[in-house]
Design an enzyme around this catalytic site. Structure first.
Site, PDB file in Angstrom:
ATOM      1  N   HIS A  92       0.876  -1.188   0.000  1.00 30.49           N
ATOM      2  CA  HIS A  92       0.000   0.000   0.000  1.00 30.49           C
ATOM      3  C   HIS A  92       0.908   1.233   0.000  1.00 30.49           C
ATOM      4  CE1 HIS A  92      -3.444   2.468   0.651  1.00 30.49           C
ATOM      5  NE2 HIS A  92      -3.750   2.187   1.901  1.00 30.49           N
TER       6      HIS A  92
ATOM      7  N   HIS B 230      -2.066  -2.240  -9.603  1.00 31.69           N
ATOM      8  CA  HIS B 230      -3.076  -1.670  -8.704  1.00 31.69           C
ATOM      9  C   HIS B 230      -4.249  -2.635  -8.618  1.00 31.69           C
ATOM     10  CE1 HIS B 230      -5.962   1.167  -6.989  1.00 31.69           C
ATOM     11  NE2 HIS B 230      -4.908   1.835  -6.590  1.00 31.69           N
TER      12      HIS B 230
ATOM     13  N   ASP C 174       2.557   5.894  -6.692  1.00 26.71           N
ATOM     14  CA  ASP C 174       3.813   5.856  -5.929  1.00 26.71           C
ATOM     15  C   ASP C 174       5.043   5.897  -6.837  1.00 26.71           C
ATOM     16  OD1 ASP C 174       2.592   5.685  -3.396  1.00 26.71           O
ATOM     17  OD2 ASP C 174       2.107   3.599  -3.806  1.00 26.71           O
TER      18      ASP C 174
HETATM   19  N1  COA Z   1       5.417  -6.326 -10.242  1.00 24.39           N
HETATM   20  C1  COA Z   1       5.418  -7.528 -10.827  1.00 24.39           C
HETATM   21  N2  COA Z   1       4.286  -8.241 -11.022  1.00 24.39           N
HETATM   22  C2  COA Z   1       3.134  -7.699 -10.614  1.00 24.39           C
HETATM   23  C3  COA Z   1       3.072  -6.440 -10.029  1.00 24.39           C
HETATM   24  C4  COA Z   1       4.273  -5.744  -9.833  1.00 24.39           C
HETATM   25  N3  COA Z   1       4.280  -4.552  -9.246  1.00 24.39           N
HETATM   26  N4  COA Z   1       1.787  -6.156  -9.722  1.00 24.39           N
HETATM   27  C5  COA Z   1       1.045  -7.209 -10.114  1.00 24.39           C
HETATM   28  N5  COA Z   1       1.865  -8.135 -10.646  1.00 24.39           N
HETATM   29  C6  COA Z   1       1.469  -9.437 -11.164  1.00 24.39           C
HETATM   30  C7  COA Z   1       1.016 -10.335 -10.029  1.00 24.39           C
HETATM   31  O1  COA Z   1       2.110 -10.999  -9.433  1.00 24.39           O
HETATM   32  C8  COA Z   1       0.055 -11.251 -10.716  1.00 24.39           C
HETATM   33  O2  COA Z   1       0.823 -12.222 -11.392  1.00 24.39           O
HETATM   34  P1  COA Z   1       0.297 -13.751 -11.485  1.00 24.39           P
HETATM   35  O3  COA Z   1      -1.048 -13.664 -12.166  1.00 24.39           O
HETATM   36  O4  COA Z   1       1.351 -14.435 -12.286  1.00 24.39           O
HETATM   37  O5  COA Z   1       0.191 -14.238 -10.077  1.00 24.39           O
HETATM   38  C9  COA Z   1      -0.578 -10.363 -11.785  1.00 24.39           C
HETATM   39  O6  COA Z   1       0.330  -9.277 -11.973  1.00 24.39           O
HETATM   40  C10 COA Z   1      -1.919  -9.803 -11.404  1.00 24.39           C
HETATM   41  O7  COA Z   1      -1.844  -9.086 -10.214  1.00 24.39           O
HETATM   42  P2  COA Z   1      -3.172  -8.857  -9.373  1.00 24.39           P
HETATM   43  O8  COA Z   1      -3.512 -10.124  -8.681  1.00 24.39           O
HETATM   44  O9  COA Z   1      -4.243  -8.328 -10.254  1.00 24.39           O
HETATM   45  O10 COA Z   1      -2.717  -7.766  -8.348  1.00 24.39           O
HETATM   46  P3  COA Z   1      -3.451  -7.461  -6.964  1.00 24.39           P
HETATM   47  O11 COA Z   1      -4.673  -6.703  -7.230  1.00 24.39           O
HETATM   48  O12 COA Z   1      -3.582  -8.658  -6.095  1.00 24.39           O
HETATM   49  O13 COA Z   1      -2.341  -6.551  -6.294  1.00 24.39           O
HETATM   50  C11 COA Z   1      -0.946  -4.744  -5.868  1.00 24.39           C
HETATM   51  C12 COA Z   1      -2.257  -5.186  -6.519  1.00 24.39           C
HETATM   52  C13 COA Z   1      -0.919  -3.225  -5.858  1.00 24.39           C
HETATM   53  C14 COA Z   1      -0.851  -5.276  -4.438  1.00 24.39           C
HETATM   54  C15 COA Z   1       0.224  -5.298  -6.725  1.00 24.39           C
HETATM   55  O14 COA Z   1       0.127  -4.775  -8.029  1.00 24.39           O
HETATM   56  C16 COA Z   1       1.571  -4.962  -6.111  1.00 24.39           C
HETATM   57  O15 COA Z   1       2.015  -5.650  -5.198  1.00 24.39           O
HETATM   58  N6  COA Z   1       2.239  -3.880  -6.598  1.00 24.39           N
HETATM   59  C17 COA Z   1       3.502  -3.466  -6.034  1.00 24.39           C
HETATM   60  C18 COA Z   1       3.281  -2.667  -4.768  1.00 24.39           C
HETATM   61  C19 COA Z   1       2.730  -1.298  -5.026  1.00 24.39           C
HETATM   62  O16 COA Z   1       3.220  -0.559  -5.882  1.00 24.39           O
HETATM   63  N7  COA Z   1       1.715  -0.940  -4.225  1.00 24.39           N
HETATM   64  C20 COA Z   1       1.078   0.365  -4.313  1.00 24.39           C
HETATM   65  C21 COA Z   1      -0.315   0.194  -4.804  1.00 24.39           C
HETATM   66  S1  COA Z   1      -1.074   1.774  -5.101  1.00 24.39           S
END
Ligand code: COA
Length: 382
Positions: free
Chosen positions: A229, A268, A319
C-alpha cells in the site's frame, strides 16, 4: 464439515461493501473524482486546503469559508509538551511511520473532550491532526539529522508551512520556491483520497465498532505502512537508488521479472489499465527534475516503465512518480510514506464521518478449512 463449496473472495477482490459519496474510482476510464470533481482539475485549480474542505463538506469553499477554515486549522498548530518529549524519546532507528502512529495514539489520550461520533467532533480531530502531524513529521526529520526544530508560521498554508519546518527558509530551500511548494502540494491533493483502499477500509472497520477516531487513524497508519500500500513509494526510491544508473534500469527490471519479484510502484488492485493520478504526478516529477537538475530519475522512470509495459503491460501507480519527486525535493526516503499520511488524513477523516453517519458493523464471514470437529483429550491422556 469444511466450507469447501462456499464462494470466497480472497482479499475482498471485487467485493462492493458499502456506498460512499466521497470519491469515485473509475478504472474503465482511468479516472477519479472527489465529490464529483475530476482530481486532475482539482490539482490544477485548488489548494490542498480547498480539497480538504471539499472532502469534508461536500462542496468547494467560498473565499470566506476558506479563510475561516484556514484560521481554524492554523490555530491548532501547537504541539503538547508531552508529545514533543515523547517524540524525542523514541529510538532514532525506528520507522517514522511508527512515530506517527505513536503520536496519534498519544494525542488520543490527551484529548480533553469525551469522544462522540458526531461529525463536528470528528472533524475537529481531523483539523487537529492535519495541523499537528506535519509538525511531528518535520520534528522527526530534523531530530534525526541533529538539526534544530523550526516553529510553524501561521501565515503559511499546510504545504508551504510543512516544507519550511522541514527545510528552513534560507534562499536555497525548496520551501522558498513557489513552484516546488506547488508541486509538493499537488502530490498532497493526489494522495488525499481514494475510496475504499486498504487503509481507509481499516479506518472504517475500526469506526464501525463505534471506536474513536484516533484509534481509526492509528489503525489506518498501520495499514498504510505496508509496502503493498503506501509503503510502496519508499520502496520505489530504494529500487531507483539501488539501480543508480538509468542505463542499468532495463536490465534490472528484466532480472526482477525473471525472478518473479514484485516491482514496487507498478500495478493496482482496481486500475488495471492505468492509474488516474499518474499523469498529474508525473508532470510534477518531470518539472521538479528539470528545476533541480535531476533528469537522471526521469530517464530511469522511463526505462523502467517501458520494460514493464513491454513485458507485462502492468502500469505505474501513483507511488512510482511520487517516489522520485519526494527524493528530488530532499526528503529522506523513509519519510515518504509519512508524507502520504499527511495527505490521506483528509480522506480518512471524511470516511470516518461517513461511516458513523450510516453505520453498520463491518464483520465478514470466513470459510473454515481447518481440522474437523473433535473431542478434547485431557492433558494427562495426551
Ligand atoms: N510487479 C510484478 N508483477 C506484478 C506487479 C508488480 N508490481 N503487480 C502485479 N503483478 C502481477 C502479479 O504478481 C500477478 O501475477 P500472477 O497472475 O502471475 O500471479 C498479476 O500481476 C496480477 O496481479 P493482481 O492479482 O491483479 O494484483 P493485486 O490486485 O492482487 O495486487 C498490488 C495489486 C498493488 C498489491 C500489486 O500490483 C503490487 O504488489 N504492486 C507493487 C506494490 C505497489 O506498488 N503498491 C502500491 C499500490 S497503489
Amino acid at each position: 464439515m469444511n466450507d469447501k463449496n462456499v464462494e470466497v473472495r480472497r482479499g475482498l477482490y471485487g467485493v462492493v461493501s458499502d456506498y460512499t459519496a466521497i470519491s469515485k474510482v473509475m478504472p474503465e476510464t482511468n479516472s477519479l473524482t472527489y465529490r464529483g470533481y475530476p482530481v486532475q482539475d482539482l490539482v490544477e485549480h485548488c489548494s490542498f486546503e480547498e480539497v480538504i474542505y471539499l472532502l469534508w463538506n461536500g462542496e468547494l469553499p467560498t473565499a470566506e469559508q476558506l479563510r475561516e477554515f484556514n484560521t481554524r486549522g492554523r490555530s491548532y498548530r501547537v504541539l503538547d509538551a508531552g508529545l514533543i518529549a515523547l517524540i524525542h524519546s523514541l529510538p532514532m532507528g525506528c520507522h517514522p511511520m511508527d512515530v506517527l502512529r505513536t503520536a496519534v495514539s498519544y494525542m488520543g489520550t490527551k484529548d480533553p473532550e469525551p469522544f462522540t461520533t458526531g461529525a463536528d467532533h470528528v472533524l475537529r480531530i481531523g483539523h487537529n491532526l492535519l495541523a499537528q502531524l506535519p509538525m511531528v513529521v518535520a520534528m522527526d526529520i530534523r531530530r534525526r539529522s541533529g538539526a534544530d526544530i523550526i516553529a510553524p508560521d501561521p501565515d503559511k498554508g499546510i504545504a508551504e508551512n510543512f516544507l519550511s519546518m522541514v527545510f528552513g527558509t534560507a534562499s536555497a530551500s525548496v520551501a522558498t520556491n513557489p513552484e516546488d511548494v506547488r508541486d509538493f502540494e499537488k502530490s498532497l491533493i493526489l494522495y488525499a483520497e481514494h475510496s475504499f483502499n486498504a487503509s481507509t477500509f481499516t479506518s472504517r472497520v475500526i469506526t464501525s465498532t463505534r471506536s474513536d477516531a484516533y484509534s481509526a487513524i492509528a489503525g489506518a497508519i498501520g495499514a498504510l505502512k505496508g509496502p503493498l500500500h503506501g509503503g510502496a513509494n519508499e520502496f520505489v526510491m530504494h529500487t531507483m537508488l539501488d539501480i543508480d544508473d538509468p542505463d542499468n534500469a532495463a536490465a534490472w527490471v528484466h532480472r526482477a521479472l525473471d525472478n518473479k519479484d514484485l516491482i514496487m510502484g507498478f500495478g493496482h488492485r482496481v486500475y488495471k489499465s492505468g492509474d488516474s493520478r499518474v499523469p498529474s504526478m508525473e508532470k510534477s516529477m518531470r518539472a521538479l527534475a528539470q528545476r533541480h537538475d535531476a533528469e537522471k530519475w526521469v530517464r530511469m522512470y522511463e526505462q523502467m516503465q517501458q520494460v514493464m509495459e513491454d513485458r507485462t503491460g502492468i502500469k505505474p501507480n501513483l507511488d512510482f512518480p511520487a517516489g522520485p519527486a519526494y527524493h528530488i525535493l530532499g526528503f529522506p526516503v523513509d519519510f515518504f510514506t509519512p508524507l502520504f499520511v499527511l495527505a490521506r488524513l483528509a480522506g480518512w477523516t471524511a470516511h470516518i464521518v461517513e461511516q458513523y453517519e450510516n453505520n453498520s458493523l463491518i464483520r465478514p464471514l470466513a470459510a473454515y478449512n481447518g481440522v474437523e470437529q473433535r473431542e478434547v483429550v485431557p492433558i494427562d491422556q495426551r
